[in-house]
Design a protein around this motif. Sequence first.
Motif, PDB file in Angstrom:
ATOM      1  N   ARG A 191       0.929  -1.036   0.007  1.00  0.00           N
ATOM      2  CA  ARG A 191      -0.090   0.066   0.019  1.00  0.00           C
ATOM      3  C   ARG A 191       0.820   1.287  -0.150  1.00  0.00           C
ATOM      4  NH1 ARG A 191      -4.613  -0.294   4.670  1.00  0.00           N
ATOM      5  NH2 ARG A 191      -2.772  -0.252   5.984  1.00  0.00           N
ATOM      6  N   ARG A 221       1.022   5.227   1.236  1.00  0.00           N
ATOM      7  CA  ARG A 221       0.280   6.507   2.154  1.00  0.00           C
ATOM      8  C   ARG A 221       0.070   7.644   1.484  1.00  0.00           C
ATOM      9  NH1 ARG A 221       1.434   7.751   8.582  1.00  0.00           N
ATOM     10  NH2 ARG A 221       0.063   9.412   8.430  1.00  0.00           N
ATOM     11  N   PHE A 278      -4.563   5.026   2.948  1.00  0.00           N
ATOM     12  CA  PHE A 278      -3.840   4.152   2.374  1.00  0.00           C
ATOM     13  C   PHE A 278      -4.522   3.972   0.933  1.00  0.00           C
ATOM     14  CE2 PHE A 278      -2.507   3.336   6.728  1.00  0.00           C
ATOM     15  CZ  PHE A 278      -0.935   3.361   6.456  1.00  0.00           C
TER      16      PHE A 278
END
Length: 214
Positions: free
Chosen positions: A4, A6, A124
């Motif tokens: 993921r 941010r 995210f």
Amino acid sequence: MEDRVRLVFRGISQIVGNDHLAIIIVTDEAATRQLSVVCDRHLEYEFGIRQAKAPVVSRLLPEAMWTLLSSMRDVVFSLDVEGINDGQYHVMLRMRIGDTVINDAPIRMSDAVLLSFITGIPMFMNRDFFEHQTQEYEEGMTRLSLPVNVLSRGMLQQALQKAIEDEKYELASFLRDELNKRPAPEEGSGDDIGDTDNDGDIDDMDDMDEEDDE
């Protein structure tokens, strides 16, 4: 574990000739790629007073609620961008204790960015999805492109009309195909953002991202 990215708020760009909408710019933490999110002018104002550190901010509802919520022990919050449907990102605000989700709620993408900016709640997005939806980030960039799948029906119709007027028929065909893929709106309903009557251009049509949803 899912890879993921941010998301970090970088600023807001006004749309020339449009009094109703603005574009929020978010990037990855390294500021290499940017995601453009359409918002209304009310959200632009909400970002603005916080960027200016107006004295009233500490007494506003989001700040007051966060003062209480952030005191909850062992509870962790996150904002998770999970996909896109009919021109709108699907974002969930989640509460966790350890690895267990104890509650969640859907939230509008633009509001999620504002909430993250106010509270520091991490936001995210799946890395592959982020790469698909973004462009290279350049600080101070004056021209922005939007993935066509984030445009509302109203915005697509505006873009289609402009493409026809400018005799950009290949682009017009692409936009018409995107419109035809969308379910017809229910009678009396409107799109979330961008379904307003105005003459402003979201972007130069040459800069529109013509990638389909994968």
